[in-house]
Motif scaffolding. Structure first.
Motif, PDB file in Angstrom:
ATOM      1  N   GLN A 193      -5.150  16.836   9.844  1.00  0.00           N
ATOM      2  CA  GLN A 193      -4.959  16.192   8.541  1.00  0.00           C
ATOM      3  C   GLN A 193      -4.215  14.867   8.686  1.00  0.00           C
ATOM      4  O   GLN A 193      -4.595  13.856   8.078  1.00  0.00           O
ATOM      5  CB  GLN A 193      -4.178  17.122   7.614  1.00  0.00           C
ATOM      6  N   ILE A 194      -3.165  14.858   9.501  1.00  0.00           N
ATOM      7  CA  ILE A 194      -2.388  13.629   9.681  1.00  0.00           C
ATOM      8  C   ILE A 194      -3.202  12.575  10.416  1.00  0.00           C
ATOM      9  O   ILE A 194      -3.214  11.398  10.031  1.00  0.00           O
ATOM     10  CB  ILE A 194      -1.083  13.933  10.439  1.00  0.00           C
ATOM     11  N   LEU A 195      -3.912  12.984  11.474  1.00  0.00           N
ATOM     12  CA  LEU A 195      -4.734  12.026  12.216  1.00  0.00           C
ATOM     13  C   LEU A 195      -5.847  11.459  11.351  1.00  0.00           C
ATOM     14  O   LEU A 195      -6.160  10.268  11.424  1.00  0.00           O
ATOM     15  CB  LEU A 195      -5.327  12.700  13.457  1.00  0.00           C
ATOM     16  N   ARG A 196      -6.444  12.313  10.534  1.00  0.00           N
ATOM     17  CA  ARG A 196      -7.534  11.852   9.673  1.00  0.00           C
ATOM     18  C   ARG A 196      -7.027  10.810   8.674  1.00  0.00           C
ATOM     19  O   ARG A 196      -7.668   9.782   8.450  1.00  0.00           O
ATOM     20  CB  ARG A 196      -8.154  13.038   8.941  1.00  0.00           C
ATOM     21  N   SER A 197      -5.879  11.069   8.082  1.00  0.00           N
ATOM     22  CA  SER A 197      -5.337  10.096   7.132  1.00  0.00           C
ATOM     23  C   SER A 197      -4.829   8.855   7.854  1.00  0.00           C
ATOM     24  O   SER A 197      -4.937   7.743   7.345  1.00  0.00           O
ATOM     25  CB  SER A 197      -4.204  10.726   6.315  1.00  0.00           C
ATOM     26  N   GLU A 198      -4.305   9.040   9.060  1.00  0.00           N
ATOM     27  CA  GLU A 198      -3.793   7.896   9.815  1.00  0.00           C
ATOM     28  C   GLU A 198      -4.922   6.958  10.215  1.00  0.00           C
ATOM     29  O   GLU A 198      -4.738   5.743  10.287  1.00  0.00           O
ATOM     30  CB  GLU A 198      -3.049   8.382  11.058  1.00  0.00           C
ATOM     31  N   ALA A 199      -6.091   7.503  10.459  1.00  0.00           N
ATOM     32  CA  ALA A 199      -7.241   6.674  10.824  1.00  0.00           C
ATOM     33  C   ALA A 199      -7.687   5.794   9.662  1.00  0.00           C
ATOM     34  O   ALA A 199      -8.400   4.810   9.858  1.00  0.00           O
ATOM     35  CB  ALA A 199      -8.401   7.557  11.280  1.00  0.00           C
ATOM     36  N   ASP A 200      -7.244   6.148   8.449  1.00  0.00           N
ATOM     37  CA  ASP A 200      -7.641   5.391   7.256  1.00  0.00           C
ATOM     38  C   ASP A 200      -6.557   4.447   6.755  1.00  0.00           C
ATOM     39  O   ASP A 200      -6.644   3.930   5.648  1.00  0.00           O
ATOM     40  CB  ASP A 200      -7.994   6.359   6.117  1.00  0.00           C
ATOM     41  N   THR A 201      -5.497   4.236   7.547  1.00  0.00           N
ATOM     42  CA  THR A 201      -4.388   3.421   7.050  1.00  0.00           C
ATOM     43  C   THR A 201      -4.580   1.934   7.293  1.00  0.00           C
ATOM     44  O   THR A 201      -3.824   1.120   6.773  1.00  0.00           O
ATOM     45  CB  THR A 201      -3.057   3.837   7.715  1.00  0.00           C
ATOM     46  N   ALA A 256       6.139   8.530   0.310  1.00  0.00           N
ATOM     47  CA  ALA A 256       4.685   8.350   0.272  1.00  0.00           C
ATOM     48  C   ALA A 256       3.981   9.491   0.989  1.00  0.00           C
ATOM     49  O   ALA A 256       2.946   9.996   0.537  1.00  0.00           O
ATOM     50  CB  ALA A 256       4.306   7.010   0.908  1.00  0.00           C
ATOM     51  N   ILE A 257       4.545   9.909   2.107  1.00  0.00           N
ATOM     52  CA  ILE A 257       3.952  11.003   2.876  1.00  0.00           C
ATOM     53  C   ILE A 257       4.109  12.322   2.125  1.00  0.00           C
ATOM     54  O   ILE A 257       3.197  13.153   2.092  1.00  0.00           O
ATOM     55  CB  ILE A 257       4.597  11.074   4.270  1.00  0.00           C
ATOM     56  N   ALA A 258       5.260  12.517   1.499  1.00  0.00           N
ATOM     57  CA  ALA A 258       5.490  13.738   0.729  1.00  0.00           C
ATOM     58  C   ALA A 258       4.508  13.843  -0.434  1.00  0.00           C
ATOM     59  O   ALA A 258       3.921  14.903  -0.678  1.00  0.00           O
ATOM     60  CB  ALA A 258       6.929  13.762   0.210  1.00  0.00           C
ATOM     61  N   TYR A 259       4.312  12.749  -1.155  1.00  0.00           N
ATOM     62  CA  TYR A 259       3.399  12.751  -2.296  1.00  0.00           C
ATOM     63  C   TYR A 259       1.972  13.042  -1.844  1.00  0.00           C
ATOM     64  O   TYR A 259       1.280  13.893  -2.414  1.00  0.00           O
ATOM     65  CB  TYR A 259       3.458  11.402  -3.008  1.00  0.00           C
ATOM     66  N   ASN A 260       1.525  12.339  -0.808  1.00  0.00           N
ATOM     67  CA  ASN A 260       0.164  12.524  -0.320  1.00  0.00           C
ATOM     68  C   ASN A 260      -0.061  13.951   0.162  1.00  0.00           C
ATOM     69  O   ASN A 260      -1.088  14.575  -0.135  1.00  0.00           O
ATOM     70  CB  ASN A 260      -0.116  11.524   0.804  1.00  0.00           C
ATOM     71  N   ARG A 279      -4.066   7.404  -0.202  1.00  0.00           N
ATOM     72  CA  ARG A 279      -3.847   7.402   1.237  1.00  0.00           C
ATOM     73  C   ARG A 279      -2.546   6.681   1.549  1.00  0.00           C
ATOM     74  O   ARG A 279      -2.097   5.821   0.788  1.00  0.00           O
ATOM     75  CB  ARG A 279      -5.014   6.736   1.967  1.00  0.00           C
ATOM     76  N   VAL A 280      -1.951   7.064   2.643  1.00  0.00           N
ATOM     77  CA  VAL A 280      -0.747   6.384   3.116  1.00  0.00           C
ATOM     78  C   VAL A 280      -1.203   5.156   3.892  1.00  0.00           C
ATOM     79  O   VAL A 280      -2.064   5.248   4.766  1.00  0.00           O
ATOM     80  CB  VAL A 280       0.083   7.308   4.028  1.00  0.00           C
ATOM     81  N   VAL A 281      -0.648   3.994   3.563  1.00  0.00           N
ATOM     82  CA  VAL A 281      -1.075   2.763   4.222  1.00  0.00           C
ATOM     83  C   VAL A 281       0.072   2.139   5.008  1.00  0.00           C
ATOM     84  O   VAL A 281       1.246   2.336   4.695  1.00  0.00           O
ATOM     85  CB  VAL A 281      -1.621   1.727   3.203  1.00  0.00           C
ATOM     86  N   SER A 282      -0.299   1.396   6.033  1.00  0.00           N
ATOM     87  CA  SER A 282       0.678   0.689   6.857  1.00  0.00           C
ATOM     88  C   SER A 282       1.076  -0.616   6.184  1.00  0.00           C
ATOM     89  O   SER A 282       0.226  -1.322   5.643  1.00  0.00           O
ATOM     90  CB  SER A 282       0.078   0.373   8.231  1.00  0.00           C
ATOM     91  N   VAL A 283       2.356  -0.920   6.223  1.00  0.00           N
ATOM     92  CA  VAL A 283       2.837  -2.196   5.701  1.00  0.00           C
ATOM     93  C   VAL A 283       3.830  -2.788   6.697  1.00  0.00           C
ATOM     94  O   VAL A 283       4.426  -2.070   7.496  1.00  0.00           O
ATOM     95  CB  VAL A 283       3.518  -2.039   4.321  1.00  0.00           C
ATOM     96  N   THR A 284       3.998  -4.082   6.628  1.00  0.00           N
ATOM     97  CA  THR A 284       4.956  -4.770   7.494  1.00  0.00           C
ATOM     98  C   THR A 284       6.149  -5.232   6.664  1.00  0.00           C
ATOM     99  O   THR A 284       6.046  -5.378   5.436  1.00  0.00           O
ATOM    100  CB  THR A 284       4.306  -6.002   8.151  1.00  0.00           C
ATOM    101  N   GLU A 312      11.989  -2.347   4.498  1.00  0.00           N
ATOM    102  CA  GLU A 312      11.891  -1.923   5.899  1.00  0.00           C
ATOM    103  C   GLU A 312      10.960  -0.729   6.080  1.00  0.00           C
ATOM    104  O   GLU A 312      10.698  -0.307   7.203  1.00  0.00           O
ATOM    105  CB  GLU A 312      13.282  -1.561   6.433  1.00  0.00           C
ATOM    106  N   SER A 313      10.459  -0.190   4.997  1.00  0.00           N
ATOM    107  CA  SER A 313       9.609   0.995   5.082  1.00  0.00           C
ATOM    108  C   SER A 313       8.260   0.661   5.719  1.00  0.00           C
ATOM    109  O   SER A 313       7.593  -0.289   5.311  1.00  0.00           O
ATOM    110  CB  SER A 313       9.370   1.568   3.682  1.00  0.00           C
ATOM    111  N   PRO A 314       7.826   1.438   6.732  1.00  0.00           N
ATOM    112  CA  PRO A 314       6.540   1.160   7.387  1.00  0.00           C
ATOM    113  C   PRO A 314       5.346   1.757   6.656  1.00  0.00           C
ATOM    114  O   PRO A 314       4.203   1.511   7.017  1.00  0.00           O
ATOM    115  CB  PRO A 314       6.703   1.824   8.756  1.00  0.00           C
ATOM    116  N   PHE A 315       5.608   2.580   5.626  1.00  0.00           N
ATOM    117  CA  PHE A 315       4.537   3.253   4.885  1.00  0.00           C
ATOM    118  C   PHE A 315       4.683   2.996   3.394  1.00  0.00           C
ATOM    119  O   PHE A 315       5.771   2.813   2.874  1.00  0.00           O
ATOM    120  CB  PHE A 315       4.588   4.774   5.095  1.00  0.00           C
ATOM    121  N   GLN A 316       3.541   3.017   2.694  1.00  0.00           N
ATOM    122  CA  GLN A 316       3.558   3.003   1.232  1.00  0.00           C
ATOM    123  C   GLN A 316       2.362   3.815   0.751  1.00  0.00           C
ATOM    124  O   GLN A 316       1.507   4.182   1.524  1.00  0.00           O
ATOM    125  CB  GLN A 316       3.500   1.578   0.683  1.00  0.00           C
TER     126      GLN A 316
END
Length: 316
Positions: A193-201, A256-260, A279-284, A312-316
């Motif tokens: 589940q985590i890898l599948r969502s991570e592939a979509d970030t 974000a991870i908890a909600y998803n 989906r959880v997305v990567s941010v800079t 500073e959060s890497p996820f949103q």
């Protein structure tokens, strides 16, 4: 990458062995030095601790006890990405290590790894033989070729402590002494589940394409105003510092991870396509700083005074 699966990493017999070992006390001290939540007494210092005590400490100070897997080790271009004592205690930690490991993987390679893991999960779930085995300390090995974008795979490894169970196991339940459950399939499912969502970030985000819509205690909601087809009609939930602080130390590690995860686990199975878990997305930090500057111009002043965006959060 070596990912150890299961909700426990010790044999059933370990729990009933009362022998205290000084060497395991030293290992527990080392675990504590690496940031582990370890509680030791003077008696432990004098006599040592049992193997069961140490193994439980190690499992509880990793994602083994919560997610059913932990990243045992990872290498990329000859460089170590994680350490056995500090490979991650939350889902957010795991995501960061997985993201670092997969940074050079092509979309096809990421999908190949997920597809292969799902095939392993399906085959093991349907296997009568597997249901009769206790699987302890086994891992899956994730590999991809940094030069050939078409080569990637996943394999089951480490079966030195796998053996017949006294009764059939579902490999999903939590362990209670005497039930022999190992949580292998539970952990594999969580990893997939985590890898599948991570592939979509990997969604390209431009801070100029997001505008303030509303906000609550924990997050700001930004609406999309750009032209990218994959973002049309979408909103971005931006975590505030008050929210990210509250989720530190939890299993998820990030709001974000908890909600998803909550929506995926509870709402989607019941409501199906009526629910969009997002989906959880990567941010800079640069993206977040630009967005924060734009949002603050539109935010009510009392909200600005309450909390800022966590840039500073890497996820949103």
């Amino acid at each position: 990458m070596d990912v150890k699966l299961g909700l426990r990493t010790f044999d059933e017999s370990v729990a009933s062995n009362p022998k205290r070992r000084p060497d395991l006390y030293e290992k527990a001290v080392k675990l504590k030095e690496h940031g582990g939540d370890v509680h030791l007494t003077e008696e432990d210092k004098e006599k040592g601790i049992t193997k069961y005590m140490f193994m439980r400490m190690r499992d509880e100070n990793s994602t083994t006890g919560s997610l059913g897997f932990r990243i045992q080790g990872a290498m990329l271009n000859g460089q170590r990405l994680s350490h056995r004592y500090a490979s991650g205690r939350t889902m957010a930690d795991c995501r960061q290590t997985l993201r670092a490991f997969l940074q050079a993987a092509s979309p096809l390679q990421k999908q190949s790894i997920v597809t292969r893991l799902q095939a392993i999960h399906d085959a093991a779930s349907a296997s009568d033989w597997f249901a009769q085995q206790e699987v302890i300390g086994s891992s899956v090995l994730l590999v991809y070729d940094g030069k050939d974008p078409h080569k990637a795979g996943s394999w089951m490894i480490d079966f030195g402590r796998t053996g017949p169970a006294p009764h059939r196991l579902n490999h999903n339940s939590k362990w209670i002494q005497g039930n022999y459950e190992d949580g292998y399939l539970f952990g594999l499912g969580q990893l997939i589940q985590i890898l599948r969502s991570e592939a979509d970030t990997d969604i390209p985000l431009d801070p100029r394409d997001w505008s303030y819509r509303a906000e609550g205690r924990d997050c700001i909601v930004a609406g999309y105003t750009g032209t990218a087809p994959e973002c049309q009609g979408k909103v971005l939930r931006l975590a505030k510092t008050t929210s990210t602080k509250r989720f530190r130390g939890t299993v998820a590690g990030h709001p974000a991870i908890a909600y998803n995860s909550f929506v995926q686990a509870l709402a989607v199975p019941r409501l199906g396509d009526a629910v969009d878990p997002g989906r959880v997305v990567s941010v800079t930090p640069e993206f977040m700083q630009e967005v924060a500057a734009a949002m603050d111009k539109a935010r009510p002043q009392f909200r600005v005074a309450e909390a800022q965006l966590d840039v500073e959060s890497p996820f949103q």
